[in-house]
Write a protein that holds these residues in place. Structure first.
Motif, PDB file in Angstrom:
ATOM      1  N   ALA A 218      -1.778  -2.219  19.383  1.00  0.00           N
ATOM      2  CA  ALA A 218      -1.624  -3.506  18.706  1.00  0.00           C
ATOM      3  C   ALA A 218      -2.079  -3.401  17.253  1.00  0.00           C
ATOM      4  CB  ALA A 218      -2.422  -4.582  19.438  1.00  0.00           C
ATOM      5  N   GLU A 219      -3.190  -2.682  17.022  1.00  0.00           N
ATOM      6  CA  GLU A 219      -3.678  -2.505  15.648  1.00  0.00           C
ATOM      7  C   GLU A 219      -2.638  -1.745  14.826  1.00  0.00           C
ATOM      8  OE1 GLU A 219      -6.283  -3.960  14.547  1.00  0.00           O
ATOM      9  OE2 GLU A 219      -7.557  -4.345  16.298  1.00  0.00           O
ATOM     10  N   ALA A 220      -2.114  -0.670  15.400  1.00  0.00           N
ATOM     11  CA  ALA A 220      -1.132   0.143  14.682  1.00  0.00           C
ATOM     12  C   ALA A 220       0.135  -0.659  14.386  1.00  0.00           C
ATOM     13  CB  ALA A 220      -0.794   1.396  15.491  1.00  0.00           C
ATOM     14  N   ALA A 221       0.525  -1.514  15.345  1.00  0.00           N
ATOM     15  CA  ALA A 221       1.737  -2.317  15.147  1.00  0.00           C
ATOM     16  C   ALA A 221       1.547  -3.306  14.002  1.00  0.00           C
ATOM     17  CB  ALA A 221       2.082  -3.058  16.437  1.00  0.00           C
ATOM     18  N   LEU A 222       0.355  -3.923  13.947  1.00  0.00           N
ATOM     19  CA  LEU A 222       0.109  -4.887  12.870  1.00  0.00           C
ATOM     20  C   LEU A 222       0.043  -4.185  11.512  1.00  0.00           C
ATOM     21  CD1 LEU A 222      -0.344  -7.824  12.070  1.00  0.00           C
ATOM     22  CD2 LEU A 222      -2.796  -7.477  12.383  1.00  0.00           C
ATOM     23  N   LYS A 223      -0.589  -3.006  11.509  1.00  0.00           N
ATOM     24  CA  LYS A 223      -0.655  -2.243  10.255  1.00  0.00           C
ATOM     25  C   LYS A 223       0.755  -1.927   9.742  1.00  0.00           C
ATOM     26  CE  LYS A 223      -5.146  -0.110  11.130  1.00  0.00           C
ATOM     27  NZ  LYS A 223      -5.874   1.069  11.626  1.00  0.00           N
ATOM     28  N   ALA A 224       1.615  -1.518  10.632  1.00  0.00           N
ATOM     29  CA  ALA A 224       2.982  -1.179  10.232  1.00  0.00           C
ATOM     30  C   ALA A 224       3.710  -2.424   9.713  1.00  0.00           C
ATOM     31  CB  ALA A 224       3.736  -0.584  11.414  1.00  0.00           C
ATOM     32  N   LYS A 225       3.482  -3.551  10.389  1.00  0.00           N
ATOM     33  CA  LYS A 225       4.134  -4.793   9.988  1.00  0.00           C
ATOM     34  C   LYS A 225       3.712  -5.228   8.577  1.00  0.00           C
ATOM     35  CE  LYS A 225       4.641  -8.715  12.855  1.00  0.00           C
ATOM     36  NZ  LYS A 225       4.229  -9.436  14.080  1.00  0.00           N
ATOM     37  N   VAL A 226       2.396  -5.216   8.303  1.00  0.00           N
ATOM     38  CA  VAL A 226       1.945  -5.681   6.981  1.00  0.00           C
ATOM     39  C   VAL A 226       2.336  -4.699   5.889  1.00  0.00           C
ATOM     40  CG1 VAL A 226       0.072  -7.131   7.859  1.00  0.00           C
ATOM     41  CG2 VAL A 226      -0.404  -4.740   7.284  1.00  0.00           C
TER      42      VAL A 226
ATOM     43  N   THR B 264      -2.362  -8.816  -1.044  1.00  0.00           N
ATOM     44  CA  THR B 264      -2.895  -9.203   0.261  1.00  0.00           C
ATOM     45  C   THR B 264      -1.815  -9.684   1.221  1.00  0.00           C
ATOM     46  OG1 THR B 264      -4.477 -10.560   1.482  1.00  0.00           O
ATOM     47  CG2 THR B 264      -3.455 -11.594  -0.430  1.00  0.00           C
ATOM     48  N   SER B 265      -2.009  -9.353   2.497  1.00  0.00           N
ATOM     49  CA  SER B 265      -1.088  -9.790   3.550  1.00  0.00           C
ATOM     50  C   SER B 265      -1.538 -11.116   4.155  1.00  0.00           C
ATOM     51  CB  SER B 265      -1.016  -8.726   4.645  1.00  0.00           C
ATOM     52  OG  SER B 265      -2.314  -8.463   5.151  1.00  0.00           O
ATOM     53  N   TYR B 266      -2.635 -11.704   3.638  1.00  0.00           N
ATOM     54  CA  TYR B 266      -3.114 -12.973   4.182  1.00  0.00           C
ATOM     55  C   TYR B 266      -2.700 -14.123   3.253  1.00  0.00           C
ATOM     56  CZ  TYR B 266      -6.181 -16.336   6.506  1.00  0.00           C
ATOM     57  OH  TYR B 266      -6.664 -17.429   7.185  1.00  0.00           O
ATOM     58  N   GLY B 267      -1.733 -14.906   3.692  1.00  0.00           N
ATOM     59  CA  GLY B 267      -1.142 -15.960   2.872  1.00  0.00           C
ATOM     60  C   GLY B 267      -2.138 -16.932   2.251  1.00  0.00           C
TER      61      GLY B 267
ATOM     62  N   SER C 277      -9.927   3.494   4.908  1.00  0.00           N
ATOM     63  CA  SER C 277     -10.144   2.124   4.487  1.00  0.00           C
ATOM     64  C   SER C 277      -9.269   1.146   5.262  1.00  0.00           C
ATOM     65  CB  SER C 277      -9.861   1.986   2.991  1.00  0.00           C
ATOM     66  OG  SER C 277      -9.594   0.643   2.681  1.00  0.00           O
ATOM     67  N   GLY C 278      -9.903   0.341   6.090  1.00  0.00           N
ATOM     68  CA  GLY C 278      -9.192  -0.698   6.827  1.00  0.00           C
ATOM     69  C   GLY C 278      -8.514  -1.679   5.891  1.00  0.00           C
ATOM     70  N   GLN C 279      -9.173  -1.974   4.758  1.00  0.00           N
ATOM     71  CA  GLN C 279      -8.613  -2.947   3.817  1.00  0.00           C
ATOM     72  C   GLN C 279      -7.261  -2.491   3.276  1.00  0.00           C
ATOM     73  OE1 GLN C 279     -11.300  -4.414   0.840  1.00  0.00           O
ATOM     74  NE2 GLN C 279     -12.872  -4.944   2.326  1.00  0.00           N
ATOM     75  N   LEU C 280      -7.101  -1.167   3.094  1.00  0.00           N
ATOM     76  CA  LEU C 280      -5.804  -0.659   2.637  1.00  0.00           C
ATOM     77  C   LEU C 280      -4.796  -0.665   3.779  1.00  0.00           C
ATOM     78  CD1 LEU C 280      -6.818   2.307   0.285  1.00  0.00           C
ATOM     79  CD2 LEU C 280      -5.611   0.222  -0.389  1.00  0.00           C
ATOM     80  N   ASP C 281      -5.245  -0.221   4.968  1.00  0.00           N
ATOM     81  CA  ASP C 281      -4.338  -0.157   6.122  1.00  0.00           C
ATOM     82  C   ASP C 281      -3.777  -1.526   6.490  1.00  0.00           C
ATOM     83  OD1 ASP C 281      -4.855   2.494   6.217  1.00  0.00           O
ATOM     84  OD2 ASP C 281      -6.267   2.390   7.895  1.00  0.00           O
ATOM     85  N   TYR C 282      -4.638  -2.534   6.419  1.00  0.00           N
ATOM     86  CA  TYR C 282      -4.201  -3.887   6.776  1.00  0.00           C
ATOM     87  C   TYR C 282      -3.603  -4.615   5.568  1.00  0.00           C
ATOM     88  CZ  TYR C 282      -6.685  -3.336  11.192  1.00  0.00           C
ATOM     89  OH  TYR C 282      -7.106  -2.896  12.422  1.00  0.00           O
ATOM     90  N   ARG C 283      -3.452  -3.918   4.505  1.00  0.00           N
ATOM     91  CA  ARG C 283      -2.907  -4.464   3.268  1.00  0.00           C
ATOM     92  C   ARG C 283      -3.676  -5.712   2.825  1.00  0.00           C
ATOM     93  NH1 ARG C 283       0.354  -2.070   0.106  1.00  0.00           N
ATOM     94  NH2 ARG C 283       1.349  -3.304  -1.501  1.00  0.00           N
ATOM     95  N   LEU C 284      -5.000  -5.553   2.778  1.00  0.00           N
ATOM     96  CA  LEU C 284      -5.826  -6.626   2.229  1.00  0.00           C
ATOM     97  C   LEU C 284      -6.060  -6.375   0.751  1.00  0.00           C
ATOM     98  CD1 LEU C 284      -8.322  -6.983   5.193  1.00  0.00           C
ATOM     99  CD2 LEU C 284      -6.383  -8.452   4.627  1.00  0.00           C
TER     100      LEU C 284
END
Ligand SMILES: [Fe+2]
Ligand SMILES: [Fe+2]
Lengths: 328, 76
Positions: free
Chosen positions: A21-29, A158-161, A224-231
């Motif tokens: 699930a984490e990998a899927a969200l990372k790919a999506k963002v 950022t991927s957070y609207g 870096s999680g912040q980069l992976d999650y596109r924060l």
């Protein structure tokens, strides 16, 4: 919350499903997907966002008392007004970031009033006293520039609207803080030798302070999680370079010496001192002569907090309980 | 998710909406925490001063009723 069928899974299978699930969200963002609510987040995403927003909120909040103590040194009524306008902006920025944290289920009450002063996550630079007008305007020129470097990158990437929208106001105002710093640095340099010398003294301690603010260099930074999650979009070293690429030429134009230069061969800015190195907060002096230290030593210094930490935190909280007691 | 912690001063969240000019849409520009409507208006006007707004209003977040999704900040 685990789905009903998940109870059938072994711990190992569940873990694998979580990672998936984490990998899927990372790919999506990474593909440009924007999240609009906490319900869409994985635990990893939420955790990385909470850390990022806490640092952001605490930094904005602690810049306010640092600037407020320094605003006493404003030379005229108009400069008092502009200094306090900046402080007002910073408090609003802090409120915005704490509000976003509340929407994620964190408590502003606990974050602002429930922590020990040393538990705040702002940079070490905002634990230092700003002792005269020159120090305040260099803080605007250097620290606020670091702020806009970091937050401008978040704004663009950022991927957070909700955070992306909130940063429109913040970026606009940080640009004003930075201009205030630059215009005043220029004025002080032009005014003659006394002010130039004072300004140079500010640059000497505040330049390395801001360079350090950008944190661990990329070759030491674990994933870096912040980069992976596109924060955010840029790495620590890239952000440090962006900051230097505007700060070094500014100082050179003003005839101020900075311990960094542009290297044509590497096509980047290079530091002319051991990095990282130790700082003497009482003397406001970097101990270049003692050579390079480890990042663990830097983290120890940060954790120990600087001379104004408790004073700044208490200045923000001092009357709250008294006033609250009038209503209870 | 409404305000999880009203705090010692009994504050709650208000969302701030504003438009820059005639003809423009009213847009969500931010939020303030206030102990009541009157102070929410003052806080909003003094806090969101980055533009010369043609129109601004505040809405207590609890008054916003989500229609099609309930997982955002206005969801209950
Ligand atoms: Fe700010
Ligand atoms: Fe600022």
């Amino acid at each position: 919350m685990p789905e009903y069928a998940d109870y059938e899974l072994t711990a190992q299978e569940r873990k694998a499903k979580e990672l998936e699930a984490e990998a899927a969200l990372k790919a999506k963002v990474q593909g440009g997907y924007i999240l609009e609510s906490p319900a869409e987040m994985t635990p990893g995403y939420r955790k990385a966002l909470v850390v990022q927003l806490t640092v952001q909120a605490d930094t904005e909040l602690m810049s306010a008392p640092a600037y407020w103590f320094a605003a006493r040194h404003a030379p005229t009524a108009n400069t008092q007004v502009s200094a306090h306008a900046i402080i007002q902006d910073e408090l609003a920025h802090a409120n915005i970031a704490y509000r976003l944290l509340e929407d994620l289920g964190e408590s502003k009450e606990q974050l602002v009033y429930g922590r020990e002063p040393h538990q705040f996550k702002h940079p070490y630079g905002f634990d230092q006293p700003l002792d005269n007008w020159a120090e305040l305007v260099v803080a605007n020129g250097f620290f606020d520039r670091a702020g806009i470097t970091l937050l401008g990158d978040v704004h663009r990437n950022t991927s957070y609207g909700p955070l992306k929208r909130a940063l429109v106001k913040v970026d606009m105002e940080e640009t004003f803080h930075l201009r205030h710093g630059e215009v005043w640095m220029r004025r002080l340099v032009r005014s003659g030798r006394t002010a130039s010398a004072l300004l140079q003294r500010c640059v000497d301690w505040m330049f390395p302070m801001t360079v350090e603010w950008f944190g661990l260099p990329d070759h030491l930074k674990r994933h870096s999680g912040q980069l992976d999650y596109r924060l955010k979009g840029l790495t620590n070293d890239e952000l440090r370079q962006v900051w230097m690429a505007s700060t070094v030429p500014l100082c050179e134009r003003l005839g101020l010496k900075v311990p960094a230069h542009y290297c044509e061969r590497l096509d980047e800015y290079v530091l002319d001192y051991p990095f990282p190195c130790e700082y003497d907060p009482d003397a406001k002096q970097w101990l270049f002569a003692e050579g390079e230290i480890s990042w663990n030593q830097v983290f120890e210094r940060w954790k120990g907090r600087g001379p104004m930490n408790e004073i700044y935190v208490e200045s923000i909280r001092r009357s709250r309980d008294t006033v609250a007691s009038w209503f209870n | 998710m409404t305000d999880p912690s009203p705090g010692a001063l009994g504050e709650s969240v208000y969302d701030v909406f504003a438009r820059k000019k005639r003809g423009e849409p009213l847009r969500h520009v931010g939020y303030v925490d206030a102990p009541g409507d009157a102070l929410a208006k003052v806080y909003a006007w003094k806090t969101y001063d980055e533009e010369n707004w043609f129109e601004m209003c505040v809405v207590p977040r609890r008054a916003v009723l989500p229609v099609n999704r309930h997982d955002g900040p206005w969801g209950k």
